[in-house]
Design an enzyme around this catalytic site. Structure first.
Site, PDB file in Angstrom:
ATOM      1  N   ASN A  39       9.514 -26.774  35.578  1.00 58.56           N
ATOM      2  CA  ASN A  39       8.778 -27.098  34.361  1.00 58.56           C
ATOM      3  C   ASN A  39       7.582 -27.982  34.693  1.00 58.56           C
ATOM      4  OD1 ASN A  39      10.868 -28.994  34.918  1.00 58.56           O
ATOM      5  ND2 ASN A  39      10.815 -29.784  32.843  1.00 58.56           N
ATOM      6  N   GLU A  41       4.989 -30.255  32.583  1.00 57.42           N
ATOM      7  CA  GLU A  41       4.668 -30.806  31.267  1.00 57.42           C
ATOM      8  C   GLU A  41       3.207 -31.242  31.186  1.00 57.42           C
ATOM      9  OE1 GLU A  41       7.740 -33.752  30.549  1.00 57.42           O
ATOM     10  OE2 GLU A  41       9.225 -32.165  30.233  1.00 57.42           O
ATOM     11  N   CYS A  50       7.924 -24.040  30.801  1.00 56.11           N
ATOM     12  CA  CYS A  50       9.297 -24.096  31.290  1.00 56.11           C
ATOM     13  C   CYS A  50       9.410 -23.560  32.716  1.00 56.11           C
ATOM     14  CB  CYS A  50      10.211 -23.277  30.381  1.00 56.11           C
ATOM     15  SG  CYS A  50      10.546 -24.040  28.779  1.00 56.11           S
ATOM     16  N   GLU A  52      11.505 -21.393  33.875  1.00 54.62           N
ATOM     17  CA  GLU A  52      11.696 -19.941  33.889  1.00 54.62           C
ATOM     18  C   GLU A  52      10.349 -19.225  33.843  1.00 54.62           C
ATOM     19  OE1 GLU A  52      13.160 -22.170  32.022  1.00 54.62           O
ATOM     20  OE2 GLU A  52      15.228 -21.672  31.533  1.00 54.62           O
ATOM     21  N   CYS A  83      15.690 -22.067  26.749  1.00 51.71           N
ATOM     22  CA  CYS A  83      15.220 -22.025  25.362  1.00 51.71           C
ATOM     23  C   CYS A  83      15.083 -20.573  24.906  1.00 51.71           C
ATOM     24  CB  CYS A  83      13.893 -22.776  25.221  1.00 51.71           C
ATOM     25  SG  CYS A  83      12.459 -21.906  25.874  1.00 51.71           S
ATOM     26  N   CYS A  86      12.255 -18.594  26.519  1.00 52.51           N
ATOM     27  CA  CYS A  86      12.496 -18.198  27.909  1.00 52.51           C
ATOM     28  C   CYS A  86      13.518 -17.076  27.989  1.00 52.51           C
ATOM     29  CB  CYS A  86      12.947 -19.394  28.741  1.00 52.51           C
ATOM     30  SG  CYS A  86      11.546 -20.434  29.196  1.00 52.51           S
TER      31      CYS A  86
END
Ligand code: THU
Length: 135
Positions: A39, A41, A50, A52, A83, A86
């Site tokens: 990830n 940010e 993310c 993934e 999530c 994803c």
């Protein structure tokens, strides 16, 4: 390096200064190559991505569009839960029986299929041409 080791290793590189929640993901492509992502940010929070998504982007950038296995790890009490977005991203490149393993740092693992990860995934069947352009 194994799929699992790749996910654990790339997690170390996660850029997560806002959530302090580092995630690592690794996908095995149909061609047999492992692609990993973490990830990333951003101070503008919605711009973060993310793990993934990073792994999928690496696979597609390398010219592959099919994944056969997925491994995701985070330092969570329960194995990390991808999530919703994803799940749909993974479903785009996997198949209903693709093996997905979710893990935490304590050695707890949950393995499921893509169909179990995202039941009722939106797919091409829902875009049946016969039903287009109907008012
Ligand atoms: N995150 C992932 O990268 N993958 C998941 O499966 C769950 C959540 C990230 C997004 C954000 O950077 C942080 O974890 C906290 O939500």
């Amino acid at each position: 390096m194994s799929l699992e080791k790749s996910a654990f290793a790339v997690r170390e590189n996660a850029y997560a200064p806002y959530s302090n929640f580092k995630v690592g993901a690794a996908v095995l492509s149909e061609g047999g190559t492992i692609y990993s992502g973490c990830n990333v940010e951003n101070i503008a929070y919605p711009e973060g991505t993310c793990a993934e998504a990073g792994a999928i982007a690496a696979m597609v950038a390398a010219g592959e569009t099919k994944l056969t296995e997925v491994f995701v790890v985070a330092d969570s009490k329960q194995p990390v839960s991808p999530c919703g977005g994803c799940r749909q991203k993974l479903a785009e490149f996997g198949s209903s029986d693709t093996k997905v393993t979710l893990a935490n740092l304590d050695g707890v693992r949950v393995t499921m299929t893509m169909a179990e990860l995202l039941p009722g995934a939106f797919g091409v069947d829902h875009m049946d041409a016969d039903h287009q352009d109907r008012d």
